[in-house]
Enzyme design. Structure first.
Site, mmCIF file in Angstrom:
data_model
loop_
_atom_site.group_PDB
_atom_site.id
_atom_site.type_symbol
_atom_site.label_atom_id
_atom_site.label_comp_id
_atom_site.label_asym_id
_atom_site.label_seq_id
_atom_site.Cartn_x
_atom_site.Cartn_y
_atom_site.Cartn_z
ATOM 1 N N ALA A 255 -9.986 44.905 19.833
ATOM 2 C CA ALA A 255 -10.427 44.599 18.475
ATOM 3 C C ALA A 255 -11.941 44.475 18.455
ATOM 4 O O ALA A 255 -12.583 44.473 19.505
ATOM 5 C CB ALA A 255 -9.801 43.288 18.003
ATOM 6 N N GLU A 291 -12.016 37.213 18.227
ATOM 7 C CA GLU A 291 -12.868 37.943 17.270
ATOM 8 C C GLU A 291 -13.407 36.982 16.209
ATOM 9 O O GLU A 291 -14.555 37.078 15.804
ATOM 10 C CB GLU A 291 -12.108 39.098 16.609
ATOM 11 C CG GLU A 291 -11.467 40.094 17.568
ATOM 12 C CD GLU A 291 -12.370 40.612 18.660
ATOM 13 O OE1 GLU A 291 -13.602 40.660 18.458
ATOM 14 O OE2 GLU A 291 -11.855 40.952 19.751
ATOM 15 N N HIS A 294 -16.294 34.985 17.522
ATOM 16 C CA HIS A 294 -17.536 35.760 17.609
ATOM 17 C C HIS A 294 -18.417 35.553 16.374
ATOM 18 O O HIS A 294 -19.615 35.816 16.434
ATOM 19 C CB HIS A 294 -17.224 37.251 17.724
ATOM 20 C CG HIS A 294 -17.150 37.769 19.136
ATOM 21 N ND1 HIS A 294 -18.066 37.460 20.107
ATOM 22 C CD2 HIS A 294 -16.264 38.630 19.728
ATOM 23 C CE1 HIS A 294 -17.746 38.091 21.233
ATOM 24 N NE2 HIS A 294 -16.657 38.797 21.035
HETATM 25 N N1 B3K Z 1 -17.007 43.244 21.203
HETATM 26 C C1 B3K Z 1 -15.853 44.098 21.234
HETATM 27 C C2 B3K Z 1 -15.862 45.086 22.352
HETATM 28 C C3 B3K Z 1 -16.675 46.287 22.094
HETATM 29 C C4 B3K Z 1 -16.445 47.289 23.199
HETATM 30 C C5 B3K Z 1 -17.355 48.458 23.100
HETATM 31 N N2 B3K Z 1 -17.062 49.442 24.112
HETATM 32 C C6 B3K Z 1 -14.587 43.326 21.283
HETATM 33 C C7 B3K Z 1 -14.685 41.953 21.803
HETATM 34 O O1 B3K Z 1 -15.085 41.692 22.923
HETATM 35 O O2 B3K Z 1 -14.393 41.057 21.069
HETATM 36 ZN ZN ZN Z 2 -15.589 39.706 22.547
#
Ligand code: B3K
Ligand code: ZN
Length: 849
Positions: A255, A291, A294
């Site tokens: 995700a 997510e 984040h």
């Molecule tokens: N930040 C994204 C991952 C992106 C990967 C790019 N190849 C998902 C996560 O770590 O939440």
């Molecule tokens: Zn992440």
């Protein structure tokens, strides 16, 4: 096309971008083969940056026109972007480009999946949408207009207007381009609301393809739990009027945390009791949380450059692990996380792909979304918390959010906050970010006149590019038990800072039994020869659940190694000690289920390799099977009682309590199937009313060689459900014996439903093959060949997924010379392909180096 001669990027070369961006306006006219993207960007000189050319990233985009302050310009176009003469002061850049989302098979940038438009920009996908300074330290507010005949048009932030065939969005929070997202499709929503603790009313939506509406409720509950938890535990509130999640079928990973518009692999969000297992439900809950978390650790505070990836990923994994421990069982979660770390991160850190938690160079950043950056990155934060204590950790985090909100920050910023909040000097601790490899810890004991001394020695072997290693700060959690099993010294954190260091415990009346590295207090390998009786004693008496599990694990490992190396019989002393734990019905069924698991065959191969032996996957397989048979026979008399304790009478719920029982029930069924040829599994398969019971039974039937009928029934029942069919594909390969796995996988790649361009389906078959240890390592090289054939086929279409799966070969040097030669030949065959992607070329180069 990507660069033919890939450049290496170094952390030490960082320099800020020469301009700042006040605001970005984007307008999309969507069409599958010819989407027009207009951008209007206000640039102003960045006083903190050195003089530089004006360069914007751009790949696979066709520039139609560009202007500066309204006057047309003709930039110099390169495969990576454009260069242009610009005025000395502030100016407005406008450009129109054309892109082709329907031909974008790499699933990076703007692409189409199942008839809908969607985006994936992290790490460097935005440059495939338009020309832009595509780097995380350039943050701007975005206004986005979408024109399309699709009924649902979404982007980041809050809605700013819509009408027939168009919608506008405005995101008031400055963000880097990697957090940009756009979705357009014929979607249905599962709506809900959440009121933040300061009273902001937030609209929540999960958007799915028609037909999937019934699989959103769990994800929505997980989202609300995450929002509440982040307020309660970290004091973090949500900051927009809307939070959207969209499920897409074609996605390279789990995700993505785009601001206000998370995009999810449908496997990481859709669930119903009939179609998803308990493990799926738990994973969805934790990914939704990850997510969502984040939003603060990643979005509000982002990374200055991609070398700082662990700043957001390590911390966010740590936060999602805390969330799951709080919601479910902390002990079970810790054991699962450590087992994962050992299965995924340890092989990485002890092989050719080893890199520091904060790498110092890369060719393709997508290759560094690794277990080291994520999971070891989370362990490093756990150690920091253990060293400074919970209160100081909370204080440091508050300071981090206060000081860096709105920043693109670094690991230095992160550690500075801890230094300022605690007064500690963290310069030695910082080595956890710069030094690769897993430290090995050995232990000497001394007992004299009531004083007990533990002396630890730490050694980290050389890793690629790092021949010499300095001592790390290692928090070693230790408790002491008296010979009668009472805990005489409760858990204490010993802070090791030197290569060799002693710690004493005074005033003991008898020589104690130590419980070392409780809770797995540091990501190290504990090299300690422990007599079997002492392990059995800890298995019976340790108050630390992790170390209790660890004692049993170690006994199992040693017993298996004796079977593998010396043809020994299964260790009945361990089996009986385990039996006593299993009979203890005061223990959590989930914990007992974990106790019944054996070390993986890959882990055994790694241990043999470390001990200087050459692992033979076939011998390891046979020993593991013999051990499982021995458990089944010895425990037969208590299987009924265990099954009764595992029974769930209430309606299905994927909570910790019920899933723990079903996990124990599954472990019991696996043992029983070794005795009854699959009769009980067949009954369960027919009666099951949820996917967990259904799939456990099917696995047992495959292992018992009695699944022909059931596989057909399952296929016919679920052929229209993409996610369940992924299970059908994957399970057959995962549960196949060593002689058959490669053939089963090969046969499945010819199945009409094997849609190899879909990463989930590709991984279901080829990923499962790579994980079937003895099957993948079949002596004649059939497993290696099949995987390499498919990687070669996938690379031109989807470099990211191809490169990631190359890591199946990372342990090639562990094995005998025949297998090594076979794997090397496949790696060289991949490397020799014309036009190999930068992603795959870098991975193969590192694995062979
Ligand atoms: N930040 C994204 C991952 C992106 C990967 C790019 N190849 C998902 C996560 O770590 O939440
Ligand atoms: Zn992440």
């Amino acid at each position: 096309m990507k660069d033919a001669a890939p450049q290496t990027v170094y952390l030490r070369d960082y320099k800020p971008f020469g301009w700042r961006i006040e605001d970005v306006s984007l307008a999309f006219k969507l069409a599958p083969e010819a989407t027009r993207v207009t951008s209007r960007i206000r640039f102003a000189p960045n006083p903190d940056a050195p003089a530089q050319d004006f360069f914007l990233h751009g790949e696979d985009v066709t520039l139609l026109r560009a202007s500066i302050d309204g006057a047309e310009v003709t930039p110099e176009i390169t495969p990576q972007g454009l260069r242009c003469a610009v005025p000395a002061g502030a100016f407005t850049w406008e450009a129109e480009v054309e892109i082709a989302p329907a031909s974008n098979t790499a699933l990076e940038g703007l692409y189409m999946s199942g008839g809908m438009y969607c985006t994936q920009c992290e790490a460097e996908g935005f440059r495939k949408i338009t020309y832009y300074p595509d780097r995380p330290d350039v943050m701007a507010t975005f206004t986005v207009r979408i024109e399309s005949d699709m009924p649902v048009l979404l982007s980041n932030g809050n809605p700013a207007g819509s009408g027939d065939g168009w919608a506008e969005w405005h995101d008031p929070w400055p963000k880097p381009a990697y957090l940009f997202a756009l979705v357009a499709g014929d979607l249905r929503n599962h709506p809900d609301r959440f009121t933040t603790r300061s009273g902001r009313d937030v609209e929540l939506n999960i958007w799915v393809r028609p037909g999937d509406e019934g699989k959103c409720a769990w994800g929505m509950e997980a989202l609300k739990k995450s929002m509440t938890w982040d307020e309660d535990v970290y004091g973090r509130e949500y900051d927009l009027d809307l939070f959207n999640i969209v499920a897409v079928d074609d996605f390279n990973m789990g995700a993505m945390e785009n601001k206000g518009l998370n995009i999810f692999n449908s496997a990481a969000v859709l669930a119903s009791p009939e179609t998803a297992t308990d493990a799926n439900f738990e994973r969805i809950e934790s990914i939704i949380a990850h997510e969502y978390f984040h939003n603060w650790t990643g979005n509000r505070i982002t990374c200055r450059d991609w070398f700082q990836l662990c700043l957001k990923e390590g911390l966010t994994v740590f936060r999602d692990q805390q969330f799951t421990s709080d919601l479910r069982s902390a002990a079970v979660k810790r054991i699962e996380d450590v087992a994962q770390l050992r299965a995924r991160q340890f092989p990485e850190d002890q092989g050719p792909l080893s890199h520091p938690v904060r790498p110092e160079s890369f060719q393709e950043i997508n290759n560094f979304y690794t277990a080291t950056v994520y999971e070891k990155g989370a362990e490093v934060i756990g150690m920091l918390k253990r060293l400074v204590g919970d209160e100081a950790y909370a204080k440091a985090l508050d300071l981090y959010f206060d000081r860096h909100d709105g920043d693109a920050a670094t690991i230095e910023d992160w550690l500075q906050v801890f230094e300022d909040a605690t007064g500690r000097d963290l310069s030695q601790f910082k080595r956890w970010y710069s030094q690769a490899g897993t430290p090995r810890l050995s232990v000497d004991e001394d007992w004299q006149d009531g004083t007990y001394t533990l002396t630890f020695t730490q050694v980290t072997k050389p890793t690629p590019g790092q021949p010499d290693k300095a001592p790390q700060v290692i928090p070693i959690a230790v408790g002491l038990l008296s010979p009668n099993g009472d805990e005489v010294v409760p858990t204490r954190i010993l802070e090791m800072t030197e290569g060799r260091q002693s710690f004493t415990f005074e005033g003991l009346s008898a020589r104690p039994v130590p419980s070392i590295l409780r809770g797995f207090s540091a990501p190290v390998v504990l090299d300690r020869e422990v007599p079997a009786e002492e392990r059995a004693f800890l298995l019976a008496h340790d108050t630390d659940p992790f170390n209790r599990w660890e004692s049993s694990r170690s006994l199992a490992r040693e017993a298996l190694l004796a079977m593998i190396r010396d043809g020994a019989a299964p260790d009945m002393a361990w089996i009986d000690a385990l039996g006593r734990v299993l009979r203890d019905d005061t223990l959590d069924p989930a914990f007992r289920a974990l106790m019944l698991g054996l070390p993986s065959q890959s882990e055994l191969a790694q241990v043999l390799h470390e001990k200087g032996a050459t692992p033979d996957p076939d011998v390891i397989y046979v020993a593991t099977e013999a051990m499982a048979d021995a458990l089944a026979q010895r425990f037969e008399p208590m299987l009924d009682a265990l099954a009764a304790q595992a029974r769930v009478d209430a309606p299905y719920a994927p909570d910790a309590e019920q899933s723990g029982r079903r996990a124990l029930g599954g472990a019991v069924l696996a043992l029983r199937s070794r005795l009854d040829g699959g009769a009980a599994a067949k009954a369960q398969f027919e009666a099951a009313d949820n996917m967990t019971l259904h799939l456990t039974a099917l696995t047992c039937l495959i292992r018992a060689g009695a699944a022909d009928l059931a596989l057909g029934v399952f296929h016919d029942q679920w052929q229209d459900d993409r996610l369940v069919m992924d299970k059908w594909f994957g399970l057959q390969v995962a549960a196949a014996g060593p002689a058959e796995a490669a053939d089963v996988a090969e046969r499945l790649t010819r199945h009409p439903a094997f849609d190899w361009k879909n990463p989930n389906r590709f991984r279901a078959v080829l990923g499962a093959l790579a994980m079937n240890h003895a099957g993948f390592h079949r002596k004649d090289g059939a497993g290696y060949r099949l995987l390499a054939d498919w990687l070669i086929k996938l690379d031109p279409l989807n470099p990211q997924t191809t490169a990631r799966m190359c890591s199946a070969f990372q342990t090639w040097r562990r094995y005998d010379s025949d297998r090594q030669a076979l794997m090397k030949a496949e790696l060289e065959r991949i490397a020799a392909r014309d036009g190999l992607s930068r992603d795959t070329a870098e991975m193969i180069g590192r694995i062979l180096s």
